[in-house]
Scaffold this active site. Structure first.
Site, PDB file in Angstrom:
ATOM      1  CG  ASP A  55      -2.111   0.888   1.101  1.00 11.09           C
ATOM      2  OD1 ASP A  55      -1.924   2.061   0.713  1.00 11.09           O
ATOM      3  OD2 ASP A  55      -3.240   0.432   1.388  1.00 11.09           O
ATOM      4  CB  THR A  91      -6.608   2.290   0.441  1.00 13.14           C
ATOM      5  OG1 THR A  91      -5.428   3.008   0.792  1.00 13.14           O
ATOM      6  CG2 THR A  91      -6.411   0.811   0.712  1.00 13.14           C
ATOM      7  CG  ASN A 112     -10.403   4.820   1.436  1.00 13.63           C
ATOM      8  OD1 ASN A 112     -10.461   3.959   0.560  1.00 13.63           O
ATOM      9  ND2 ASN A 112      -9.256   5.235   1.959  1.00 13.63           N
ATOM     10  CD  GLU A 160     -12.439  -8.817   6.058  1.00 14.57           C
ATOM     11  OE1 GLU A 160     -13.022  -8.943   7.140  1.00 14.57           O
ATOM     12  OE2 GLU A 160     -11.619  -7.912   5.821  1.00 14.57           O
ATOM     13  CE1 TYR A 174      -5.653  -5.055   6.807  1.00 12.49           C
ATOM     14  CE2 TYR A 174      -6.910  -3.625   8.269  1.00 12.49           C
ATOM     15  CZ  TYR A 174      -5.756  -3.900   7.549  1.00 12.49           C
ATOM     16  OH  TYR A 174      -4.711  -3.025   7.590  1.00 12.49           O
ATOM     17  CG  ASP A 210      -1.301   3.771   3.557  1.00 12.56           C
ATOM     18  OD1 ASP A 210      -1.354   4.568   2.601  1.00 12.56           O
ATOM     19  OD2 ASP A 210      -2.144   3.750   4.471  1.00 12.56           O
ATOM     20  CG  HIS A 214      -1.297   7.972   5.788  1.00 19.31           C
ATOM     21  ND1 HIS A 214      -1.684   8.974   4.930  1.00 19.31           N
ATOM     22  CD2 HIS A 214      -1.795   6.821   5.273  1.00 19.31           C
ATOM     23  CE1 HIS A 214      -2.395   8.437   3.932  1.00 19.31           C
ATOM     24  NE2 HIS A 214      -2.463   7.138   4.120  1.00 19.31           N
ATOM     25  CG  ASP A 257      -3.075   1.443  -2.636  1.00 22.98           C
ATOM     26  OD1 ASP A 257      -1.842   1.676  -2.556  1.00 22.98           O
ATOM     27  OD2 ASP A 257      -3.839   1.549  -1.658  1.00 22.98           O
ATOM     28  CG  HIS A 360      -2.808   8.044  -0.561  1.00 22.07           C
ATOM     29  ND1 HIS A 360      -4.097   7.598  -0.673  1.00 22.07           N
ATOM     30  CD2 HIS A 360      -2.335   7.538   0.619  1.00 22.07           C
ATOM     31  CE1 HIS A 360      -4.375   6.822   0.361  1.00 22.07           C
ATOM     32  NE2 HIS A 360      -3.332   6.774   1.183  1.00 22.07           N
TER      33      HIS A 360
HETATM   34  P1  AMP Z   1      -6.141   4.987   3.357  1.00 22.76           P
HETATM   35  O1  AMP Z   1      -4.715   5.326   3.604  1.00 22.76           O
HETATM   36  O2  AMP Z   1      -7.077   5.766   4.228  1.00 22.76           O
HETATM   37  O3  AMP Z   1      -6.514   5.043   1.904  1.00 22.76           O
HETATM   38  O4  AMP Z   1      -6.358   3.489   3.791  1.00 22.76           O
HETATM   39  C1  AMP Z   1      -5.271   2.601   4.012  1.00 22.76           C
HETATM   40  C2  AMP Z   1      -5.584   1.766   5.188  1.00 22.76           C
HETATM   41  O5  AMP Z   1      -6.702   0.932   4.913  1.00 22.76           O
HETATM   42  C3  AMP Z   1      -4.485   0.816   5.550  1.00 22.76           C
HETATM   43  O6  AMP Z   1      -3.524   1.425   6.357  1.00 22.76           O
HETATM   44  C4  AMP Z   1      -5.223  -0.286   6.273  1.00 22.76           C
HETATM   45  O7  AMP Z   1      -5.174  -0.105   7.661  1.00 22.76           O
HETATM   46  C5  AMP Z   1      -6.652  -0.158   5.801  1.00 22.76           C
HETATM   47  N1  AMP Z   1      -7.052  -1.368   5.100  1.00 22.76           N
HETATM   48  C6  AMP Z   1      -6.413  -1.955   4.087  1.00 22.76           C
HETATM   49  N2  AMP Z   1      -7.022  -3.065   3.685  1.00 22.76           N
HETATM   50  C7  AMP Z   1      -8.100  -3.216   4.472  1.00 22.76           C
HETATM   51  C8  AMP Z   1      -9.139  -4.180   4.563  1.00 22.76           C
HETATM   52  N3  AMP Z   1      -9.185  -5.232   3.740  1.00 22.76           N
HETATM   53  N4  AMP Z   1     -10.085  -3.992   5.501  1.00 22.76           N
HETATM   54  C9  AMP Z   1     -10.054  -2.919   6.314  1.00 22.76           C
HETATM   55  N5  AMP Z   1      -9.084  -1.978   6.293  1.00 22.76           N
HETATM   56  C10 AMP Z   1      -8.120  -2.115   5.384  1.00 22.76           C
HETATM   57 ZN    ZN Z   2      -3.555   2.844  -0.071  1.00 26.36          ZN
HETATM   58 ZN    ZN Z   3      -3.085   5.684   2.858  1.00 27.05          ZN
END
Ligand code: AMP
Ligand code: ZN
Ligand code: ZN
Length: 425
Positions: A55, A91, A112, A160, A174, A210, A214, A257, A360
């Site tokens: 990620d 993501t 998201n 899931e 997860y 990731d 952040h 991603d 991002h």
């Molecule tokens: P974001 O940076 O807000 O776009 O989201 C990234 C975060 O999504 C990651 O750091 C994970 O903690 C979370 N994430 C990734 N895959 C999953 C998943 N399958 N279910 C729930 N959370 C997830």
């Molecule tokens: Zn991501």
């Molecule tokens: Zn992120």
């Protein structure tokens, strides 16, 4: 939420198979008992496919020496200059694009954080992600299983939920605490299953870069340490495949991603400084803010927001730049405010971390948003360098490698053909 260790899932399925005298002995055999016998049968002898996501990994990290196992993988196979993410560079939309070949506007995971008129609110990190009604199209694991194969997911957004009538035969709930090495060990354990129960497609997901980026910035010591940790897991996977004599019969594709950009806490703009907060409902804020004017306030909100501002720009959803392929889905809010690289569009009183140092969500053509594509294995031509291509093209590639028929999608195999040993279009 169900918390089933995959090892238990395996025990369950292996036990189930042992208990059923008429249990299929091969994926192909299971397809022959299907109610739709005309569907193509996935050949069991095809190489296994492992799809890895790191990620937030920027395309520019490949080849720097920061991740030696990844660099070795690129050297032994294929590397793209970059993988162009879909809009928005987030993501969930992009992971689901990678496995469906559909733009977010077409698969429906448009952000998201989403609001749907009938279903209410979706948050990626909540229970709503388990509800298949949010996930449109057909993920590659569903395509494979419909054609007689078995899929396993060591995490992936969407994995899931029941989608297109399918869940991966083996999947994990997860758990971001699960160490990267343990994830690799689970993948290898699936590969050690008896042939009839072995998955032909396995996903593997790592979020540690990731998370660190952040919190501390794209190039911080902590983020670099996360890259090293993920790379050690990649080396563990390579060594595990080698020890099993499976390198020559496994195609490994590593993607991300989106990329990552270091930001400053003070570089923010507030929507409610341009128009009163009680005139609209914000669905999401940050690098991309999405909002719906309240009844009776449409003209007021549009007049205040639509157009260019200091460090961000707002559009009606139907007027977004065409190259973003975004804005038609009903879940996309009526007005989108898109921050310039490094900036964020927020609202006072709405939770958003100005403490974040990496972001991002910027336009897909911002260089630091460029994602990664590296692949190695028996179906790839060693040493191929590909120009950048769109991440919708990964799904047709996966279908080709799995020898199955892809569902309708927005991608094309064309940019990948120079990298494939069998370059039949
Ligand atoms: P974001 O940076 O807000 O776009 O989201 C990234 C975060 O999504 C990651 O750091 C994970 O903690 C979370 N994430 C990734 N895959 C999953 C998943 N399958 N279910 C729930 N959370 C997830
Ligand atoms: Zn991501
Ligand atoms: Zn992120």
């Amino acid at each position: 939420m169900r918390k089933i260790p995959a090892t238990l899932i395996n025990v369950f399925f292996v036990g189930l198979l042992a208990a059923c005298s008429h249990a299929p002995t091969t994926p192909a055999a299971s397809a022959t008992t299907s109610v739709t016998p005309s569907i193509p049968v996935a050949p069991a002898a095809a190489p296994t496919v492992i799809l890895i996501s790191v990620d937030g990994l920027r395309a520019t990290t490949v080849g720097t020496g920061m991740m030696p196992a990844l660099d070795a993988m690129a050297a032994s196979g294929v590397r793209a200059a970059s993988l162009t993410p879909s809009y928005p560079t987030q993501t969930f939309p992009n992971h689901y694009t990678l496995v469906t070949g559909l733009r977010p506007d077409h698969h429906g995971v448009v952000h998201n954080t989403m609001r749907d008129a009938a279903m209410g609110k979706f948050v990626s990190k909540g229970e709503t992600a388990l509800d298949g009604r949010w996930w449109g199209g057909e993920p590659i694991w569903a395509t494979l299983q419909k054609q007689g194969g078995i899929a396993a997911t060591m995490f992936w957004p969407g994995s899931e939920a029941e989608i297109a009538g399918q869940r991966p035969r083996y999947y994990m709930n997860y758990d971001k605490q699960m160490p990267s090495n343990a994830r690799v060990d689970q993948v290898l354990a699936w590969m050690d299953l008896p042939a009839a129960e072995q998955p032909r497609l396995i996903t593997l997901y790592f979020e540690s870069y990731d998370v660190a980026a952040h919190a501390t910035g794209a190039d911080s010591a902590a983020s670099n340490a996360a890259l090293k940790e993920v790379d050690a897991a990649l080396a563990r996977l390579r060594d595990g495949l080698r020890a099993r004599g499976r390198e020559a019969s496994t195609n490994v594709i590593l993607v991300s991603d989106h990329g990552m950009l270091t930001v400053r806490g003070q570089d923010v703009r507030y929507l409610d400084e341009l128009v009163p907060a009680n005139t609209f409902a914000a669905v999401h804020v940050g690098t991309l803010a999405g909002l719906n004017p309240k009844p009776g306030h449409v003209q007021q909100v549009e007049k205040a927001l639509i157009g260019r501002h200091d460090h961000f720009e707002c559009w009606r959803k139907q007027d977004l730049p065409a190259r973003w392929h975004y804005g038609k889905h009903p879940r996309v809010p009526a007005i989108l405010c898109h921050a310039d690289p490094g900036w964020r569009v927020l609202m006072h009183g709405m939770p958003a971390s100005t403490a974040q140092r990496g972001e991002h969500g910027y336009a897909p053509d911002v260089p630091d948003m460029a994602a990664t594509f590296v692949a190695t294995g028996p179906d790839f031509v060693r040493g191929t360098q590909l120009p950048a291509f769109d991440n919708v093209d990964v799904y047709p590639l996966l279908a080709r490698l799995l020898r199955i028929t892809p569902a309708a999608n927005d991608g094309t195999l064309e940019p990948l053909l120079p990298a494939l040993r069998d370059a039949t279009p």
